[in-house]
Design a protein around this motif. Sequence first.
Motif, short mmCIF file in Angstrom:
data_model
loop_
_atom_site.label_atom_id
_atom_site.label_comp_id
_atom_site.label_asym_id
_atom_site.label_seq_id
_atom_site.Cartn_x
_atom_site.Cartn_y
_atom_site.Cartn_z
N TYR A 176 0.83 -1.21 0.00
CA TYR A 176 0.00 0.00 0.00
C TYR A 176 0.86 1.26 0.00
O TYR A 176 0.57 2.23 -0.70
N TYR A 177 1.95 1.24 0.77
CA TYR A 177 2.83 2.41 0.81
C TYR A 177 3.43 2.70 -0.56
O TYR A 177 3.49 3.85 -1.01
N LYS A 178 3.86 1.66 -1.25
CA LYS A 178 4.55 1.86 -2.53
C LYS A 178 3.58 2.13 -3.69
O LYS A 178 3.91 2.87 -4.61
N THR A 179 2.41 1.50 -3.66
CA THR A 179 1.49 1.64 -4.79
C THR A 179 0.38 2.66 -4.54
O THR A 179 -0.19 3.21 -5.48
N GLY A 180 0.03 2.90 -3.27
CA GLY A 180 -1.10 3.77 -2.95
C GLY A 180 -2.44 3.15 -3.30
O GLY A 180 -3.47 3.81 -3.22
N SER A 181 -2.43 1.86 -3.65
CA SER A 181 -3.65 1.21 -4.15
C SER A 181 -4.29 0.29 -3.11
O SER A 181 -3.72 -0.74 -2.75
N LEU A 182 -5.47 0.66 -2.66
CA LEU A 182 -6.24 -0.23 -1.80
C LEU A 182 -6.80 -1.40 -2.61
O LEU A 182 -6.98 -2.50 -2.08
N LEU A 183 -7.08 -1.16 -3.89
CA LEU A 183 -7.64 -2.22 -4.73
C LEU A 183 -6.66 -3.39 -4.84
O LEU A 183 -7.06 -4.55 -4.74
N ILE A 184 -5.38 -3.10 -5.04
CA ILE A 184 -4.39 -4.18 -5.12
C ILE A 184 -4.35 -4.95 -3.81
O ILE A 184 -4.32 -6.19 -3.80
N CYS A 185 -4.35 -4.24 -2.69
CA CYS A 185 -4.34 -4.90 -1.37
C CYS A 185 -5.57 -5.77 -1.19
O CYS A 185 -5.49 -6.89 -0.66
N MET A 186 -6.72 -5.27 -1.62
CA MET A 186 -7.96 -6.04 -1.51
C MET A 186 -7.90 -7.31 -2.35
O MET A 186 -8.29 -8.39 -1.90
N ILE A 187 -7.42 -7.17 -3.59
CA ILE A 187 -7.33 -8.33 -4.48
C ILE A 187 -6.44 -9.41 -3.86
O ILE A 187 -6.79 -10.60 -3.84
N ILE A 188 -5.29 -9.01 -3.32
CA ILE A 188 -4.37 -9.98 -2.71
C ILE A 188 -4.98 -10.61 -1.47
O ILE A 188 -4.92 -11.83 -1.27
N HIS A 189 -5.60 -9.80 -0.62
CA HIS A 189 -6.20 -10.30 0.62
C HIS A 189 -7.33 -11.27 0.32
O HIS A 189 -7.44 -12.33 0.94
N VAL A 190 -8.18 -10.92 -0.63
CA VAL A 190 -9.27 -11.81 -1.04
C VAL A 190 -8.71 -13.12 -1.59
O VAL A 190 -9.18 -14.22 -1.26
N MET A 191 -7.67 -13.01 -2.41
CA MET A 191 -7.06 -14.21 -3.00
C MET A 191 -6.49 -15.13 -1.92
O MET A 191 -6.73 -16.35 -1.93
N LEU A 192 -5.76 -14.57 -0.96
CA LEU A 192 -5.14 -15.39 0.07
C LEU A 192 -6.18 -16.03 0.99
O LEU A 192 -6.06 -17.21 1.36
N ASN A 193 -7.21 -15.27 1.36
CA ASN A 193 -8.28 -15.87 2.17
C ASN A 193 -9.02 -16.93 1.38
O ASN A 193 -9.46 -17.94 1.93
#
Length: 266
Positions: A176-193
């Motif tokens: 999030y710090y490097k990309t500023g993207s919550l969407l990327i974080c959400m995609i990864i979190h959803v994928m891992l769960n």
Amino acid sequence: MKTIIKLVLIYIGFQFLGGLLALPVMFFLDKTYMLAFALILASLMMIWYLFKKDYIRINEYTWSIRSVSALSWMVAYGLGAYFLATWLNEQVDLPNVMEDQFMDLSFNPLGVLGIVVLGPVAEELLFRGAILGFLLKKLSWRNAVLTSALIFGIIHMNPAQILYAFLLGMALGRIYYKTGSLLICMIIHVMLNGISTALTICYPDAQSLGEMSGVAPEGWFLLVGALLLIGGSYYLNRMRELPFWKDPVLAEETASVESINEESKE
């Protein structure tokens, strides 16, 4: 820090409120549906609150994947963190006081919706969007990511999840710090769960990733996890720093100046 304490208390409060509102479900369905409804309601209330109170930073990066290449490398980085965090968690072997509840929810359609989709979305909005976004204005990025990851780990309250959540919080925080993207974080979190839930459904009696695959986790999983983390870290280190964390007004001015400079070059 008052803002962070307030947000954490509100998050916990919504967990209890969601449970109370879901109690009547037990009179019509079983306990698993009640837990699923509680999780869904708590997540929806947290999402609503964060947007209503303007805790979520909205700019050109928030809902962007930056690029296909960036998303691919961030997914790889997240998978690497997942493999290594899971292995470390297995070595520590802390008691899992919520194992039965997670198992039940994994076999319930509404439970899967809560665990795989709504829960991760709410957590990313809170822990990365609101809490880490706030800390990045006050602390160095390393201390901000570390602090938000510690909060993310502790708030799970289940001993078996604390280390795992902390390590993933570190990875997602850096993304999030490097990309500023919550969407990327959400995609990864959803994928891992989603991966964890799918593995639970397919291998309900397995106690480790090694048992699920027939491969010793200290072998292939550690190697693959390390390679993915190294590759993702290399990509992250090459990304241009975002100027937006400390001063949003300055960020807008910087973006305008860069735009003017680009036009003048043309």
